[in-house]
Every structure is written in C-alpha cells, then in structure tokens.
Design an enzyme around this catalytic site. Structure first.
Site, PDB file in Angstrom:
ATOM      1  N   HIS A  32     -34.814 -30.724 -14.302  1.00 16.01           N
ATOM      2  CA  HIS A  32     -34.961 -31.440 -13.284  1.00 16.01           C
ATOM      3  C   HIS A  32     -34.462 -32.918 -13.517  1.00 16.01           C
ATOM      4  O   HIS A  32     -33.967 -33.543 -14.093  1.00 16.01           O
ATOM      5  CB  HIS A  32     -36.672 -31.726 -13.254  1.00 16.01           C
ATOM      6  N   GLU A  58     -35.618 -35.907 -12.905  1.00 12.76           N
ATOM      7  CA  GLU A  58     -36.458 -36.838 -13.630  1.00 12.76           C
ATOM      8  C   GLU A  58     -35.967 -36.730 -15.212  1.00 12.76           C
ATOM      9  O   GLU A  58     -35.723 -37.799 -16.011  1.00 12.76           O
ATOM     10  CB  GLU A  58     -37.683 -36.908 -13.573  1.00 12.76           C
ATOM     11  N   CYS A  65     -43.262 -33.081 -10.888  1.00 11.21           N
ATOM     12  CA  CYS A  65     -44.096 -31.898 -11.247  1.00 11.21           C
ATOM     13  C   CYS A  65     -45.041 -32.285 -12.602  1.00 11.21           C
ATOM     14  O   CYS A  65     -44.557 -33.384 -13.154  1.00 11.21           O
ATOM     15  CB  CYS A  65     -43.329 -30.835 -11.204  1.00 11.21           C
ATOM     16  N   CYS A  83     -42.564 -33.035 -15.518  1.00 13.06           N
ATOM     17  CA  CYS A  83     -41.904 -34.151 -15.500  1.00 13.06           C
ATOM     18  C   CYS A  83     -42.848 -35.408 -15.892  1.00 13.06           C
ATOM     19  O   CYS A  83     -42.397 -36.379 -16.271  1.00 13.06           O
ATOM     20  CB  CYS A  83     -40.989 -34.259 -14.161  1.00 13.06           C
TER      21      CYS A  83
END
Length: 153
Positions: free
Chosen positions: A52, A54, A82, A85
């Site tokens: 992801h 992040e 999410c 993260c």
C-alpha cells in the site's frame, strides 16, 4: 508549505499508481517541511498485499532516516488508512496523519471503525481528514468507473 501542498505531492504519486493500473493512492512522509519518504499503491505489480502507499512511504522514510521509528513525522495519504496501514503508522510512531478521501469499506478513522481512538494503545496519532478530499475522491471514482466500463466491454 501547508497540508494542501503535501497532499498534492501524494496525489501526484497516486497518478503514478494509476498509470501502472494500480488503485490510485499515494503517500508522503514529511518532517519539518521535508519529504523523507514517498510511496504509491503497487500490490498488483509487486504481487504483495502489503504494498500500500502508506507502507511504501513509511519504508522509504525509515530507510532514509536509518530508523524504523519516525517520531515527529507526518504522513499524507490520499485515502483514509486501512487497518494494516494504521498498525504500521502506530508502530512507526507517526505523529500526524493527514488524509484526503474517506474509505467507507476499509477506512479505520471512523468510516468502518476508529483504530486510532483506541485508548489502550501505547501510541496515539493525530488524524486530520478531508484535505483535498474532492480531488482524492474524484481520482478514485474515475479509476473505478473506468475499470467497470472495461469489464463490461
């Protein structure tokens, strides 16, 4: 430089993800006005569910600082984090998260749950949502609309 400036940097990275066929999410880690880490979504291309935006930005910043802890840093991301993260953000000791669009399906700053508000956690991060939300949401909506159209054809 302000929150909108850094969110525009994250939006630029989101466009990079989109060009590669990834969900357009971008992130930057900032300390004292300097970008220390950059990332964008790449789970498809990397065959990695943890890729992801992040996570990529946190990894980049940690490498650049030579430390897995990132105290005093802010993370700017185009989409509400999410659970995965959020966990990484808390473990990295990020001081502040600034995000653009809410994520009604997996967002953990109140859209689904609010992990950042759990009092028992040993670190608490300041969260600010809605910065350039329309720009962030529009990019995501256009991406998914195009994806649906291509599947219909």
């Amino acid at each position: 430089m302000n929150d909108e400036y850094f969110m525009r940097e994250a939006l630029s990275l989101a466009r990079s993800a989109e060009c590669l066929g990834e969900v357009p999410v971008g992130a930057v880690v900032v300390r004292e006005g300097e970008i220390l880490g950059r990332g964008f979504n790449s789970p498809i291309g990397e065959s990695d569910p943890t890729a992801h935006a992040e996570i990529a930005a946190l990894r980049d910043a940690a490498r650049n600082l030579g430390n897995y802890r990132l105290p005093g840093c802010s993370l700017y991301v185009t989409l509400e984090p999410c659970a995965m993260c959020a966990g990484a953000i808390l473990h990295a000791r990020i001081a502040r998260v600034v995000y653009g669009a809410r994520d009604l399906k997996t967002g953990v700053h109140g859209s689904v749950v609010d992990l950042f508000a759990v009092e028992k956690l040993n670190h608490h991060t300041e969260i600010i949502g809605g910065i350039l939300a329309d720009d962030c949401s529009s990019m995501l909506s256009a991406f998914f609309a195009a994806r649906r159209r291509s599947r219909e054809q």
